[in-house]
Design an enzyme around this catalytic site. Sequence first.
Site, PDB file in Angstrom:
ATOM      1  N   SER A 292       0.859  -1.182   0.000  1.00 46.70           N
ATOM      2  CA  SER A 292       0.000   0.000   0.000  1.00 46.70           C
ATOM      3  C   SER A 292       0.897   1.234   0.000  1.00 46.70           C
ATOM      4  O   SER A 292       2.086   1.134   0.358  1.00 46.70           O
ATOM      5  CB  SER A 292      -0.829  -0.008   1.287  1.00 46.70           C
ATOM      6  OG  SER A 292      -1.505   1.221   1.474  1.00 46.70           O
TER       7      SER A 292
ATOM      8  N   TYR B 150      -1.326  -0.536  10.666  1.00 45.85           N
ATOM      9  CA  TYR B 150      -1.432  -0.867   9.232  1.00 45.85           C
ATOM     10  C   TYR B 150      -0.121  -0.497   8.540  1.00 45.85           C
ATOM     11  O   TYR B 150       0.417  -1.272   7.755  1.00 45.85           O
ATOM     12  CB  TYR B 150      -2.620  -0.113   8.627  1.00 45.85           C
ATOM     13  CG  TYR B 150      -2.938  -0.486   7.182  1.00 45.85           C
ATOM     14  CD1 TYR B 150      -3.308  -1.782   6.837  1.00 45.85           C
ATOM     15  CD2 TYR B 150      -2.878   0.475   6.159  1.00 45.85           C
ATOM     16  CE1 TYR B 150      -3.605  -2.120   5.516  1.00 45.85           C
ATOM     17  CE2 TYR B 150      -3.187   0.148   4.840  1.00 45.85           C
ATOM     18  CZ  TYR B 150      -3.544  -1.152   4.525  1.00 45.85           C
ATOM     19  OH  TYR B 150      -3.841  -1.482   3.217  1.00 45.85           O
TER      20      TYR B 150
HETATM   21  N1  LIG Z   1      -8.633  -0.605  -1.172  1.00 41.98           N
HETATM   22  C1  LIG Z   1      -7.569   0.152  -1.001  1.00 41.98           C
HETATM   23  O1  LIG Z   1      -7.673   1.394  -0.966  1.00 41.98           O
HETATM   24  C2  LIG Z   1      -6.199  -0.463  -0.836  1.00 41.98           C
HETATM   25  C3  LIG Z   1      -5.101   0.388  -0.900  1.00 41.98           C
HETATM   26  C4  LIG Z   1      -3.832  -0.154  -0.725  1.00 41.98           C
HETATM   27  C5  LIG Z   1      -3.682  -1.494  -0.496  1.00 41.98           C
HETATM   28  N2  LIG Z   1      -4.768  -2.313  -0.439  1.00 41.98           N
HETATM   29  C6  LIG Z   1      -4.541  -3.730  -0.154  1.00 41.98           C
HETATM   30  O2  LIG Z   1      -5.167  -4.513  -1.144  1.00 41.98           O
HETATM   31  C7  LIG Z   1      -5.438  -5.811  -0.608  1.00 41.98           C
HETATM   32  C8  LIG Z   1      -6.847  -6.210  -1.012  1.00 41.98           C
HETATM   33  O3  LIG Z   1      -7.776  -5.364  -0.379  1.00 41.98           O
HETATM   34  P1  LIG Z   1      -9.083  -4.794  -1.084  1.00 41.98           P
HETATM   35  O4  LIG Z   1      -8.936  -3.335  -1.128  1.00 41.98           O
HETATM   36  O5  LIG Z   1      -9.366  -5.531  -2.330  1.00 41.98           O
HETATM   37  O6  LIG Z   1     -10.173  -5.080   0.059  1.00 41.98           O
HETATM   38  P2  LIG Z   1     -11.340  -6.151   0.204  1.00 41.98           P
HETATM   39  O7  LIG Z   1     -12.342  -6.007  -0.887  1.00 41.98           O
HETATM   40  O8  LIG Z   1     -11.796  -6.042   1.618  1.00 41.98           O
HETATM   41  O9  LIG Z   1     -10.576  -7.532  -0.013  1.00 41.98           O
HETATM   42  C9  LIG Z   1      -9.813  -8.142   0.991  1.00 41.98           C
HETATM   43  C10 LIG Z   1      -9.727  -9.610   0.662  1.00 41.98           C
HETATM   44  O10 LIG Z   1      -8.907 -10.243   1.668  1.00 41.98           O
HETATM   45  C11 LIG Z   1      -9.583 -11.391   2.120  1.00 41.98           C
HETATM   46  N3  LIG Z   1      -9.204 -11.739   3.476  1.00 41.98           N
HETATM   47  C12 LIG Z   1      -9.289 -10.991   4.599  1.00 41.98           C
HETATM   48  N4  LIG Z   1      -8.888 -11.717   5.660  1.00 41.98           N
HETATM   49  C13 LIG Z   1      -8.551 -12.942   5.180  1.00 41.98           C
HETATM   50  C14 LIG Z   1      -8.072 -14.138   5.788  1.00 41.98           C
HETATM   51  N5  LIG Z   1      -7.872 -14.220   7.112  1.00 41.98           N
HETATM   52  N6  LIG Z   1      -7.843 -15.212   5.002  1.00 41.98           N
HETATM   53  C15 LIG Z   1      -8.065 -15.155   3.677  1.00 41.98           C
HETATM   54  N7  LIG Z   1      -8.510 -14.056   3.048  1.00 41.98           N
HETATM   55  C16 LIG Z   1      -8.752 -12.965   3.801  1.00 41.98           C
HETATM   56  C17 LIG Z   1     -11.061 -11.059   2.001  1.00 41.98           C
HETATM   57  O11 LIG Z   1     -11.824 -12.254   1.879  1.00 41.98           O
HETATM   58  P3  LIG Z   1     -12.697 -12.968   3.031  1.00 41.98           P
HETATM   59  O12 LIG Z   1     -13.227 -11.884   3.917  1.00 41.98           O
HETATM   60  O13 LIG Z   1     -13.748 -13.691   2.238  1.00 41.98           O
HETATM   61  O14 LIG Z   1     -11.739 -13.900   3.700  1.00 41.98           O
HETATM   62  C18 LIG Z   1     -11.084 -10.296   0.695  1.00 41.98           C
HETATM   63  O15 LIG Z   1     -11.165 -11.196  -0.382  1.00 41.98           O
HETATM   64  C19 LIG Z   1      -5.183  -5.731   0.875  1.00 41.98           C
HETATM   65  O16 LIG Z   1      -3.942  -6.324   1.183  1.00 41.98           O
HETATM   66  C20 LIG Z   1      -5.134  -4.232   1.149  1.00 41.98           C
HETATM   67  O17 LIG Z   1      -4.346  -3.921   2.262  1.00 41.98           O
HETATM   68  C21 LIG Z   1      -6.023  -1.830  -0.624  1.00 41.98           C
END
Ligand SMILES: NC(=O)c1ccc[n+]([C@@H]2O[C@H](COP(=O)([O-])OP(=O)(O)OC[C@H]3O[C@@H](n4cnc5c(N)ncnc54)[C@H](OP(=O)(O)O)[C@@H]3O)[C@@H](O)[C@H]2O)c1
Length: 249
Positions: free
Chosen positions: A144, A157
């Site tokens: 991130s 975080y």
């Molecule tokens: N959105 C942003 O602004 C942003 C910015 C920078 C970085 N990121 C990073 O991008 C990545 C994906 O996030 P996203 O934005 O796509 O959010 P999201 O829609 O909430 O997706 C998160 C994913 O992680 C899974 N997850 C959470 N806990 C888990 C566990 N214990 N075991 C297996 N899977 C798990 C969730 O699935 P389940 O709940 O079904 O397990 C979901 O599929 C993350 O690492 C986040 O830190 C996001």
Amino acid sequence: MAESLDGTVALVTGASSGIGEATARALAAAGASVAIAARRADRLRTLADEVGALPIEADVSDQEQASSAVERTVSELGRLDTLINNAGVMLLGQIVDAPLEEWQRMIDVNVAGLLYCAHAALPHLLRAADDGPRQVADVVNVSSVAGRVARQGSGVYNLTKHGVGAFSESLRQEVASRHVRVSLIEPGAVATELRSHNRPEIQDQIEKRFSSVEVMQAEDIADAIIYIVTRPRRVAINEVLIRPSEQAD
Ligand SMILES: NC(=O)c1ccc[n+]([C@@H]2O[C@H](COP(=O)([O-])OP(=O)(O)OC[C@H]3O[C@@H](n4cnc5c(N)ncnc54)[C@H](OP(=O)(O)O)[C@@H]3O)[C@@H](O)[C@H]2O)c1
């Protein structure tokens, strides 16, 4: 020029929503056989039916479940060329009086989960780089902007994502000569479910911070990941910092 992923196998963690889901779709469209892992089995099944992926219900913060997600990918799809280490949680707020349970969840998923998946996948990735059709394999670790810049209100975080950056660079140096490419992707704000797991007052603060910014879509990050994993064997994209155009910090 982009190379086809025909004949390769990818595992995407956190593929039940957001960036992981979009990346799984994009990898399948680029020709890879894709395994998709997360805890919400219903969401995985729907996506699996749509793109022909292998759904694997797994909590990556549990070492046995993480390693068996990798082993199932290899036993059912035959190999592993690409690991997208994407599962993560972002629980923001001040450090003083923070709920310790939130810190634990971030450390368990963002750090331990990513490490368990990498550890289980590396022997298979090294083999793929040795004898696969492309003679190269990829680990893409999703960090991130928070892994580059620490801010008040996101301390733990920041800690987890800075850790992902340090681990990725060390691993990159270790396996570079063996053609396992290790890439770090550092998105700014993306419209996903990520912020919805925060306490209501924290969600209000995040909403305020980004209210005037047109945030990215999950597909924008999937695009960058596809760019990384379709480079010719001689090219490694080590790091991609990618923000919404209007996000200044
Ligand atoms: N959105 C942003 O602004 C942003 C910015 C920078 C970085 N990121 C990073 O991008 C990545 C994906 O996030 P996203 O934005 O796509 O959010 P999201 O829609 O909430 O997706 C998160 C994913 O992680 C899974 N997850 C959470 N806990 C888990 C566990 N214990 N075991 C297996 N899977 C798990 C969730 O699935 P389940 O709940 O079904 O397990 C979901 O599929 C993350 O690492 C986040 O830190 C996001």
